[in-house]
Scaffold this motif. Structure first.
Motif, short mmCIF file in Angstrom:
data_model
loop_
_atom_site.label_atom_id
_atom_site.label_comp_id
_atom_site.label_asym_id
_atom_site.label_seq_id
_atom_site.Cartn_x
_atom_site.Cartn_y
_atom_site.Cartn_z
N CYS A 192 0.84 -1.20 0.00
CA CYS A 192 0.00 0.00 0.00
C CYS A 192 0.88 1.25 0.00
O CYS A 192 1.84 1.34 0.77
CB CYS A 192 -0.90 -0.01 1.24
N PRO A 193 0.55 2.26 -0.84
CA PRO A 193 1.35 3.49 -0.84
C PRO A 193 1.09 4.38 0.38
O PRO A 193 1.79 5.37 0.57
CB PRO A 193 0.91 4.19 -2.13
N HIS A 194 0.11 4.03 1.21
CA HIS A 194 -0.14 4.80 2.42
C HIS A 194 0.90 4.46 3.49
O HIS A 194 1.62 5.33 3.97
CB HIS A 194 -1.56 4.52 2.95
N GLU A 195 0.97 3.20 3.84
CA GLU A 195 1.99 2.70 4.75
C GLU A 195 2.38 1.32 4.23
O GLU A 195 1.73 0.76 3.37
CB GLU A 195 1.47 2.63 6.19
N ASP A 196 3.42 0.78 4.78
CA ASP A 196 3.93 -0.51 4.26
C ASP A 196 3.07 -1.67 4.75
O ASP A 196 3.42 -2.38 5.70
CB ASP A 196 5.38 -0.72 4.68
N VAL A 197 1.98 -1.88 4.08
CA VAL A 197 1.07 -2.97 4.42
C VAL A 197 0.82 -3.79 3.15
O VAL A 197 0.69 -3.22 2.05
CB VAL A 197 -0.27 -2.42 4.97
#
Ligand code: FES
Length: 104
Positions: free
Chosen positions: A46-51
């Motif tokens: 995910c570009p939001h956080e590393d998920v």
């Protein structure tokens, strides 16, 4: 010159399911899905956080992140919840029954 890598075979991607494939030398797997009959490849993070997006789910033409439920349109890469975020789409080349993507 693109950095083109083999990711999987077409038969490895069932319609309506997320599949993530490990690519040698790349930290996160590459996700390949069918969206409206079109093969789409995106990074598995995910570009939001590393998920891991592979733990998310598909909803129509979007992939939903399992962490904060941000919705990314797989046709455009745009995020409905944050206009500053974009899920990159890798260019795909089908060679025979194999799916190759350009990572760079
Ligand atoms: S880490 Fe994916 S939405 Fe926050």
């Amino acid at each position: 010159m693109p950095l083109r890598v083999r990711v999987c075979r077409i038969a490895d991607v069932p319609v309506g399911e997320i599949r993530a494939f490990t690519v040698r030398g790349v930290t996160w797997p590459v996700i390949v899905v069918y969206v409206d009959g079109e093969l789409v490849a995106v990074p598995g993070v995910c570009p939001h956080e590393d998920v891991a997006l592979a733990d998310g789910y598909l909803d129509g033409q979007a992939i939903i992140c399992p962490a904060h439920a941000y919705r990314f349109d797989l046709h455009t890469g745009r995020c409905r919840h944050d206009a500053g975020l974009e899920l990159r789409r890798y260019p795909i080349t089908v060679i025979g029954d194999e799916i190759w993507v350009d990572l760079l």
